[in-house]
Design a protein around this motif. Structure first.
Motif, PDB file in Angstrom:
ATOM      1  N   ASP A   7       0.862  -1.182   0.000  1.00 42.61           N
ATOM      2  CA  ASP A   7       0.000   0.000   0.000  1.00 42.61           C
ATOM      3  C   ASP A   7       0.895   1.227   0.000  1.00 42.61           C
ATOM      4  OD1 ASP A   7      -1.779   2.064   0.400  1.00 42.61           O
ATOM      5  OD2 ASP A   7      -2.706   1.201   2.192  1.00 42.61           O
ATOM      6  N   ARG A   8       1.047   1.835  -1.160  1.00 45.92           N
ATOM      7  CA  ARG A   8       1.949   2.978  -1.300  1.00 45.92           C
ATOM      8  C   ARG A   8       1.424   4.237  -0.602  1.00 45.92           C
ATOM      9  NH1 ARG A   8       3.729  -0.561  -4.341  1.00 45.92           N
ATOM     10  NH2 ARG A   8       5.090  -0.676  -6.100  1.00 45.92           N
ATOM     11  N   ARG A   9       0.174   4.233  -0.202  1.00 45.72           N
ATOM     12  CA  ARG A   9      -0.408   5.397   0.471  1.00 45.72           C
ATOM     13  C   ARG A   9      -0.463   5.234   1.986  1.00 45.72           C
ATOM     14  NH1 ARG A   9      -5.847   5.278  -2.018  1.00 45.72           N
ATOM     15  NH2 ARG A   9      -5.239   3.209  -2.625  1.00 45.72           N
ATOM     16  N   ALA A  13       6.888   2.373   5.446  1.00 45.99           N
ATOM     17  CA  ALA A  13       7.937   2.055   4.477  1.00 45.99           C
ATOM     18  C   ALA A  13       7.661   0.694   3.838  1.00 45.99           C
ATOM     19  CB  ALA A  13       9.304   2.049   5.157  1.00 45.99           C
ATOM     20  N   THR A  14       7.942   0.600   2.555  1.00 42.72           N
ATOM     21  CA  THR A  14       7.642  -0.623   1.808  1.00 42.72           C
ATOM     22  C   THR A  14       8.333  -1.834   2.410  1.00 42.72           C
ATOM     23  OG1 THR A  14       7.344   0.687  -0.192  1.00 42.72           O
ATOM     24  CG2 THR A  14       7.707  -1.660  -0.495  1.00 42.72           C
ATOM     25  N   TYR A  15       9.604  -1.696   2.791  1.00 38.53           N
ATOM     26  CA  TYR A  15      10.306  -2.853   3.352  1.00 38.53           C
ATOM     27  C   TYR A  15       9.653  -3.304   4.650  1.00 38.53           C
ATOM     28  CZ  TYR A  15      12.894  -0.447   7.081  1.00 38.53           C
ATOM     29  OH  TYR A  15      13.234   0.219   8.224  1.00 38.53           O
ATOM     30  N   LEU A  16       9.120  -2.346   5.442  1.00 31.99           N
ATOM     31  CA  LEU A  16       8.434  -2.714   6.685  1.00 31.99           C
ATOM     32  C   LEU A  16       7.103  -3.396   6.402  1.00 31.99           C
ATOM     33  CD1 LEU A  16       9.138   0.301   9.065  1.00 31.99           C
ATOM     34  CD2 LEU A  16      10.052  -2.036   9.187  1.00 31.99           C
ATOM     35  N   GLN A  17       6.424  -3.011   5.332  1.00 32.32           N
ATOM     36  CA  GLN A  17       5.201  -3.702   4.960  1.00 32.32           C
ATOM     37  C   GLN A  17       5.498  -5.168   4.659  1.00 32.32           C
ATOM     38  OE1 GLN A  17       2.393  -1.741   2.234  1.00 32.32           O
ATOM     39  NE2 GLN A  17       3.573   0.155   2.519  1.00 32.32           N
ATOM     40  N   ILE A  18       6.605  -5.420   3.969  1.00 31.33           N
ATOM     41  CA  ILE A  18       7.004  -6.799   3.666  1.00 31.33           C
ATOM     42  C   ILE A  18       7.310  -7.546   4.956  1.00 31.33           C
ATOM     43  CG2 ILE A  18       8.786  -8.226   2.562  1.00 31.33           C
ATOM     44  CD1 ILE A  18       8.879  -6.028   0.349  1.00 31.33           C
ATOM     45  N   VAL A  19       8.077  -6.924   5.842  1.00 36.37           N
ATOM     46  CA  VAL A  19       8.415  -7.541   7.135  1.00 36.37           C
ATOM     47  C   VAL A  19       7.134  -7.874   7.897  1.00 36.37           C
ATOM     48  CG1 VAL A  19       9.445  -7.116   9.414  1.00 36.37           C
ATOM     49  CG2 VAL A  19      10.698  -6.484   7.339  1.00 36.37           C
ATOM     50  N   HIS A  20       6.218  -6.918   7.995  1.00 34.20           N
ATOM     51  CA  HIS A  20       4.983  -7.124   8.752  1.00 34.20           C
ATOM     52  C   HIS A  20       4.124  -8.235   8.137  1.00 34.20           C
ATOM     53  CE1 HIS A  20       5.344  -2.706  10.274  1.00 34.20           C
ATOM     54  NE2 HIS A  20       6.116  -3.530  10.954  1.00 34.20           N
ATOM     55  N   GLN A  21       4.103  -8.309   6.820  1.00 30.74           N
ATOM     56  CA  GLN A  21       3.303  -9.348   6.176  1.00 30.74           C
ATOM     57  C   GLN A  21       3.905 -10.736   6.396  1.00 30.74           C
ATOM     58  OE1 GLN A  21       1.991  -8.242   2.137  1.00 30.74           O
ATOM     59  NE2 GLN A  21       2.111  -6.109   2.809  1.00 30.74           N
TER      60      GLN A  21
END
Length: 130
Positions: A7-9, A13-21
């Motif tokens: 979710d770019r909005r 941070a994108t890398y944290l979104q990956i970590v969280h997922q």
């Protein structure tokens, strides 16, 4: 295999979104010890994220002891975060699924269900955050 949704909005941070997922997949039992994570190229192809962003996320997971990079083989899960007795087929999860179905049948909206859950969670875990 886990499929990342970026979710770019979101302001995260994108890398944290990956970590969280990945962490969420580990908690839910979707990913288990020994499973291979998608390659940085696969993630880049499916999400249009720079491969270095994925590699940064995988380094965070590695430093947390959740994954290990095996040179030439890929990145693999080293441990689970799934609670004992709380996997997708557990009685606890089935009870939660039944409760959510009951809430939907009663006409509660998503925000109303979330508020009700958060209220019950706060009462059961005083002082806990999240």
């Amino acid at each position: 295999m886990v499929v990342f949704r970026i979710d770019r909005r979101s302001g995260v941070a994108t890398y944290l979104q990956i970590v969280h997922q990945v962490e969420q997949a580990l908690r839910m039992g979707t990913l288990r010890e020994g499973d291979q994570l998608p390659t940085a190229a696969q993630v880049a192809s499916s999400t249009k994220v720079n491969p270095n962003t994925t590699l940064k996320a995988y380094r965070v997971l590695e430093s947390a002891g959740l994954a290990e990079v095996r040179q030439g083989a890929g990145t693999f899960v080293t441990r689970s975060l799934a609670p004992a007795g709380g996997g997708p087929d557990s009685p606890l999860r089935q009870g939660l699924d039944a409760w959510l179905a009951e809430a939907r049948a009663a006409g509660l909206s998503g925000p109303e269900v979330r508020a009700l859950f958060e209220q019950a969670y706060a009462a059961a875990h005083p002082g806990a955050r999240g």
